[in-house]
Structures are given as C-alpha cells and as structure tokens.
Design a protein around this motif. Structure first.
Motif, PDB file in Angstrom:
ATOM      1  N   ASP A 101       0.866  -1.272   0.072  1.00  0.00           N
ATOM      2  CA  ASP A 101       0.001  -0.031   0.073  1.00  0.00           C
ATOM      3  C   ASP A 101       0.840   1.357   0.061  1.00  0.00           C
ATOM      4  O   ASP A 101       0.226   2.300  -0.574  1.00  0.00           O
ATOM      5  CB  ASP A 101      -0.820  -0.234   1.204  1.00  0.00           C
ATOM      6  CG  ASP A 101      -1.863  -1.228   1.369  1.00  0.00           C
ATOM      7  OD1 ASP A 101      -2.881  -0.983   0.551  1.00  0.00           O
ATOM      8  OD2 ASP A 101      -1.485  -2.355   1.852  1.00  0.00           O
ATOM      9  N   ARG A 161      -5.125   0.911   0.206  1.00  0.00           N
ATOM     10  CA  ARG A 161      -5.080   1.964  -0.730  1.00  0.00           C
ATOM     11  C   ARG A 161      -5.649   2.064  -2.046  1.00  0.00           C
ATOM     12  O   ARG A 161      -6.222   2.678  -2.598  1.00  0.00           O
ATOM     13  CB  ARG A 161      -3.272   2.104  -1.170  1.00  0.00           C
ATOM     14  CG  ARG A 161      -2.590   2.598  -0.101  1.00  0.00           C
ATOM     15  CD  ARG A 161      -2.874   4.008   0.291  1.00  0.00           C
ATOM     16  NE  ARG A 161      -1.711   4.582   1.233  1.00  0.00           N
ATOM     17  CZ  ARG A 161      -1.933   5.565   2.050  1.00  0.00           C
ATOM     18  NH1 ARG A 161      -2.983   6.134   2.124  1.00  0.00           N
ATOM     19  NH2 ARG A 161      -0.731   5.873   2.864  1.00  0.00           N
ATOM     20  N   GLU A 162      -6.258   0.566  -2.314  1.00  0.00           N
ATOM     21  CA  GLU A 162      -7.169   0.455  -3.561  1.00  0.00           C
ATOM     22  C   GLU A 162      -8.382   0.900  -3.392  1.00  0.00           C
ATOM     23  O   GLU A 162      -9.061   1.720  -3.888  1.00  0.00           O
ATOM     24  CB  GLU A 162      -7.152  -1.133  -3.936  1.00  0.00           C
ATOM     25  CG  GLU A 162      -5.823  -1.447  -4.840  1.00  0.00           C
ATOM     26  CD  GLU A 162      -5.893  -3.076  -4.900  1.00  0.00           C
ATOM     27  OE1 GLU A 162      -4.868  -3.386  -5.322  1.00  0.00           O
ATOM     28  OE2 GLU A 162      -6.618  -3.755  -4.309  1.00  0.00           O
ATOM     29  N   HIS A 200      -1.693   1.422  -8.752  1.00  0.00           N
ATOM     30  CA  HIS A 200      -2.981   1.079  -8.093  1.00  0.00           C
ATOM     31  C   HIS A 200      -3.958   1.138  -8.971  1.00  0.00           C
ATOM     32  O   HIS A 200      -4.999   0.617  -8.737  1.00  0.00           O
ATOM     33  CB  HIS A 200      -2.889   2.116  -6.922  1.00  0.00           C
ATOM     34  CG  HIS A 200      -2.255   1.864  -5.654  1.00  0.00           C
ATOM     35  ND1 HIS A 200      -1.045   1.797  -5.617  1.00  0.00           N
ATOM     36  CD2 HIS A 200      -2.729   1.131  -4.362  1.00  0.00           C
ATOM     37  CE1 HIS A 200      -0.478   1.461  -4.494  1.00  0.00           C
ATOM     38  NE2 HIS A 200      -1.476   0.955  -3.780  1.00  0.00           N
ATOM     39  N   ARG A 203      -4.350  -2.020 -10.809  1.00  0.00           N
ATOM     40  CA  ARG A 203      -4.729  -3.110  -9.943  1.00  0.00           C
ATOM     41  C   ARG A 203      -6.028  -3.006  -9.790  1.00  0.00           C
ATOM     42  O   ARG A 203      -7.021  -3.951  -9.655  1.00  0.00           O
ATOM     43  CB  ARG A 203      -4.110  -3.052  -8.580  1.00  0.00           C
ATOM     44  CG  ARG A 203      -2.566  -3.486  -8.630  1.00  0.00           C
ATOM     45  CD  ARG A 203      -1.882  -3.621  -7.376  1.00  0.00           C
ATOM     46  NE  ARG A 203      -2.865  -4.388  -6.338  1.00  0.00           N
ATOM     47  CZ  ARG A 203      -2.661  -5.719  -6.018  1.00  0.00           C
ATOM     48  NH1 ARG A 203      -1.947  -6.524  -6.740  1.00  0.00           N
ATOM     49  NH2 ARG A 203      -3.374  -6.151  -5.280  1.00  0.00           N
TER      50      ARG A 203
END
Length: 232
Positions: A101, A161-162, A200, A203
């Motif tokens: 993250d 974080r996603e 990110h 992902r």
C-alpha cells in the motif's frame, strides 16, 4: 486529532532498524511485533494477524516480495508499508503490483514512518465520523464507513490504498485528477513517485472493470490523469 493505536508487525533483518522502528511505534501507542526474516514474518502474521505490516524488501532467504505475495495469497489484506533502498525502484513497483500500500525509502526518518503508519490506520479505521455516505454506481456499492466494496453482489478484495482510491474517485465522478493530486488527496503525500498511482489504478481496474484493457469506469485522461465515469 486522536491517535489510532494498532498492532504493527515490523520485519527487517537489521536489528538496529527493528529496535528503532519498534521503539518509535511503541511510543506512538502501537503494539509492536518484530520479525528478522521472511519465515518469521509469516509465522507472526498467521499467529496474530497485524493491522499493519512494515516490511523490508531486502530480507535474506525469503525476501520481502515473497512475503508480500504469500500474505496476499493467504487472503490477508493488512496494509503493507515497504521499506526500500534508493536503487530498488523495480522491486518497489513490483511490491505495489503485489498489493503493498505504501513505501518509505531508506534512509528514512522513524518519525516519518510512524506518520505513514498512522495515516493508513486513520484511513482504514471503521469508526471515522467523516467516512462519508455510501457510494453507488450501478452494481458497484462502496461503503466508506464499513470499508466495504461490493460489485454485482460479490465482495471485492481491495487493499487499503485500492479502497481509498476507489472511494475517492467514486465520490468525485466526472472530475479529472492528476497523479500528483491523487498522491496528495488519497495518499496524503506532498511528493512521491507518480508510478505509485499508475500501479494502483491498474490493480483497481482488474477488480472493477469488465475488461481492464478497455476501462469504462476509471478512464485515463491523456496528459492529465484519471477520471471516474458513472455507468450511463
């Protein structure tokens, strides 16, 4: 602002680093567990799941990237803060791809690391009164207070974080943000590697887009950054 205290697993083969980081995190009110290598880190994480993992990439034997991969393969989604050296950019990007993250580059200030850990914990805490309303777009439902994201009835397995990135973009539909703006408003960084945002977003698209190669929700605005487009 009140402190958020949690269990933090610190993984580094350097005894001095473990000691210093452990003492600073302990002084901030966190419960700290220490591990000197990859196998020890996995045993500690599987015995008592941590709220945050501070993970050095350069570990003997089972390296930090393998530890990160193993934790994610277990289905464990604690936020992971990587410790990297200046020359480890490729490893840092791979770590982000594997689900880390955040990162701090060595040599680093222990105070900065404590602040990074605190920032992640505040964002992932479910008791935040400023979490905001539930966000809905078609079959996507994001609940910031519960830190829950559901797509077409299926729970999404998002890293800290996603989730933050998805919630932020969904809360500002139709508005384009540069990578620098996203670093500041989602990560809380005044400066940092913009590729962190790129990784990110990639992902996240793999988890919320029907076809990640032709995204319809998270659009790339060439020369600017990214924008969330609601379903029409």
């Amino acid at each position: 602002m009140s402190r958020v205290c949690a269990r933090v697993l610190v993984v580094d083969d350097d005894e001095t680093v473990r000691d210093v980081v452990g003492r600073y995190l302990g002084a901030a009110g966190h419960r700290v567990a220490l591990a000197a290598d990859g196998p020890g880190a996995l045993r500690a994480a599987r015995t008592t799941p941590p709220d945050v993992v501070v993970l050095d990439l350069m570990l003997p034997g089972l390296g930090g990237l393998e530890v990160c991969r193993a934790l994610r393969a277990d289905g464990d989604l604690p936020p992971i803060v990587m410790l990297t050296a200046l020359g480890e950019e490729d490893d840092r990007l791979l770590g982000l791809e594997l689900g880390a993250d955040d990162y701090v580059t060595k040599p680093f200030s222990p105070r900065e690391l404590v602040l990074r850990v605190g920032s992640i914990l505040r964002r992932t805490g479910t008791a935040s009164s400023g979490a905001g309303p539930v966000l809905v777009d078609g079959g996507l439902r994001v609940d910031p207070a519960a830190r829950s994201a559901v797509l077409d009835g299926h729970q999404l397995a998002l890293t800290a974080r996603e989730f933050d990135l998805l919630a932020f973009l969904l809360a500002h539909p139709g508005q384009a943000f540069t990578r620098e703006e996203l670093l500041a408003r989602v990560w809380g960084w005044e400066f940092g590697d913009r590729s962190t945002v790129t990784v990110h977003v990639r992902r996240l698209r793999e988890k919320v887009e029907t076809d990640p190669t032709a995204p319809r929700r998270i659009a790339t605005i060439w020369g600017t950054g990214y924008r969330y487009d609601r379903e029409s």
